[in-house]
Design a protein around this motif. Structure first.
Motif, short mmCIF file in Angstrom:
data_model
loop_
_atom_site.label_atom_id
_atom_site.label_comp_id
_atom_site.label_asym_id
_atom_site.label_seq_id
_atom_site.Cartn_x
_atom_site.Cartn_y
_atom_site.Cartn_z
N CYS A 131 0.84 -1.22 0.00
CA CYS A 131 0.00 0.00 0.00
C CYS A 131 0.86 1.26 0.00
O CYS A 131 1.85 1.35 0.73
CB CYS A 131 -0.91 -0.03 1.22
SG CYS A 131 -1.96 1.41 1.38
N HIS A 133 0.18 4.04 1.20
CA HIS A 133 -0.01 4.92 2.37
C HIS A 133 1.10 4.67 3.40
O HIS A 133 2.04 5.45 3.48
CB HIS A 133 -1.41 4.69 2.98
CG HIS A 133 -1.70 5.56 4.15
ND1 HIS A 133 -2.38 5.10 5.25
CD2 HIS A 133 -1.40 6.86 4.41
CE1 HIS A 133 -2.49 6.09 6.13
NE2 HIS A 133 -1.90 7.17 5.64
N LEU A 134 0.99 3.56 4.13
CA LEU A 134 1.99 3.30 5.17
C LEU A 134 2.58 1.90 5.09
O LEU A 134 3.13 1.39 6.06
CB LEU A 134 1.39 3.55 6.56
CG LEU A 134 1.05 5.02 6.87
CD1 LEU A 134 0.37 5.15 8.22
CD2 LEU A 134 2.29 5.90 6.83
N GLY A 135 2.41 1.25 3.93
CA GLY A 135 3.19 0.05 3.69
C GLY A 135 2.59 -1.28 4.10
O GLY A 135 3.35 -2.23 4.30
N CYS A 136 1.28 -1.39 4.22
CA CYS A 136 0.69 -2.71 4.52
C CYS A 136 0.45 -3.47 3.21
O CYS A 136 0.41 -2.88 2.14
CB CYS A 136 -0.64 -2.53 5.25
SG CYS A 136 -0.47 -1.73 6.85
N CYS A 148 -6.79 -2.19 1.59
CA CYS A 148 -5.70 -2.26 2.55
C CYS A 148 -6.31 -2.42 3.95
O CYS A 148 -7.18 -1.62 4.33
CB CYS A 148 -4.84 -0.99 2.48
SG CYS A 148 -3.56 -0.99 3.73
N CYS A 150 -5.11 -1.80 6.82
CA CYS A 150 -4.64 -0.89 7.87
C CYS A 150 -5.52 0.36 8.04
O CYS A 150 -5.93 0.68 9.14
CB CYS A 150 -3.19 -0.50 7.59
SG CYS A 150 -2.09 -1.92 7.76
N HIS A 151 -5.80 1.05 6.94
CA HIS A 151 -6.63 2.27 7.05
C HIS A 151 -7.65 2.34 5.92
O HIS A 151 -8.05 3.42 5.50
CB HIS A 151 -5.75 3.53 7.04
CG HIS A 151 -4.57 3.45 7.95
ND1 HIS A 151 -3.31 3.08 7.51
CD2 HIS A 151 -4.46 3.64 9.29
CE1 HIS A 151 -2.47 3.06 8.54
NE2 HIS A 151 -3.14 3.39 9.61
N SER A 152 -8.03 1.17 5.40
CA SER A 152 -9.09 1.08 4.37
C SER A 152 -8.76 1.80 3.07
O SER A 152 -9.67 2.31 2.41
CB SER A 152 -10.42 1.61 4.94
OG SER A 152 -10.77 0.88 6.08
N GLY A 153 -7.50 1.87 2.73
CA GLY A 153 -7.16 2.37 1.41
C GLY A 153 -7.69 1.39 0.36
O GLY A 153 -7.63 0.18 0.57
N PRO A 167 -6.86 6.78 2.41
CA PRO A 167 -5.79 7.79 2.43
C PRO A 167 -4.61 7.61 1.49
O PRO A 167 -3.74 8.49 1.49
CB PRO A 167 -5.30 7.68 3.88
CG PRO A 167 -5.51 6.24 4.24
CD PRO A 167 -6.76 5.80 3.51
N PRO A 168 -4.48 6.52 0.71
CA PRO A 168 -3.25 6.42 -0.10
C PRO A 168 -3.04 7.67 -0.98
O PRO A 168 -3.98 8.14 -1.63
CB PRO A 168 -3.49 5.18 -0.97
CG PRO A 168 -4.40 4.34 -0.14
CD PRO A 168 -5.32 5.33 0.54
S1 FES Z 1 -1.32 1.51 5.10
FE1 FES Z 1 -2.81 1.14 3.57
S2 FES Z 1 -4.35 2.60 3.93
FE2 FES Z 1 -2.85 3.01 5.43
#
Ligand code: FES
Length: 214
Positions: A131, A133-136, A148, A150-153, A167-168
């Motif tokens: 992802c 955004h923050l790498g999940c 994703c 982690c934060h529903s990207g 948020p990506p």
């Molecule tokens: S790490 Fe994927 S939406 Fe935040």
């Protein structure tokens, strides 16, 4: 006590002492920063197993009964289901999570802009699987889109990995591929920076990757 209530001599003495302490503290901070900087370990170059994908790398299955086997285009069903892969040059590049790749094969006419169809093979499109955004790691939903955890990207793999929710900050990075001797091979580096990669690093890696896998 404020300076307003002090005699003039006391104000000057206090200002001198305060200034001297400030200078001493500043020198201390600078010295500490120098020491910390000197102690900071130099950035280690990646090992062969950590290097990013490069032109000529073969894509191999990341799991399942065919784990580590090259992915043949003819073996992929045009069902749009996600397959996970690693790039393999002289060695398998699976010691860097950011190298995880995801690929999909679609029937004719399913892929759409801004997917770079010229960088796909018979409906097979490949992305970095991490992802932006923050790498999940992203997962696939029943409707074929990617989510994703982690934060529903959310991303659309039919449309160049476009962001469709959350948020990506940018689409997934498509990895150009071609077919050689029936198997999927990296054609060139990602069409945009992958997760955690600055534009400058992306340009450097893109230039290095074009020289061929290692
Ligand atoms: S790490 Fe994927 S939406 Fe935040």
């Amino acid at each position: 006590m404020s300076d307003e209530k002090l005699p003039q001599g006391e104000i000057s003495r206090r200002k001198f002492v305060t200034g001297a302490l400030g200078v001493t503290a500043g020198v201390g901070v600078l010295s500490l920063a120098s020491v910390v900087g000197a102690l900071k370990p130099a950035k280690r170059p990646p090992t062969a197993e950590q290097k990013p994908p490069a032109a000529g790398d073969v894509l191999v299955y990341a799991g399942g009964t065919n784990k580590d086997q090259p992915i043949k285009v003819a073996d992929l069903k045009a069902d749009g289901l996600m397959v996970k892969a690693w790039p393999k040059g002289e060695v398998l590049k699976d010691k860097n999570d950011n190298n995880l790749l995801i690929l999909f094969r679609y029937a004719d006419g399913v892929l759409k802009e801004p997917a770079k169809v010229e960088d796909t093979v018979q409906g097979v499109i490949v992305y970095g699987g991490i992802c932006q955004h923050l790498g999940c790691q992203v997962n696939q939903k029943d409707d074929g889109t990617l989510l994703c955890p982690c934060h529903s990207g959310a991303y659309d793999p039919r449309a160049g990995g476009e962001v469709i929710g959350g948020p990506p900050p940018r689409p997934l990075a498509q990895l150009p591929v071609e077919e050689k001797d029936g198997v999927l091979v990296v054609k060139e580096y990602y069409v945009r920076p992958r997760y955690g990669e600055s534009v400058a690093d992306w340009q450097t890696n893109r230039a290095d990757a074009s020289k061929g896998g290692a």
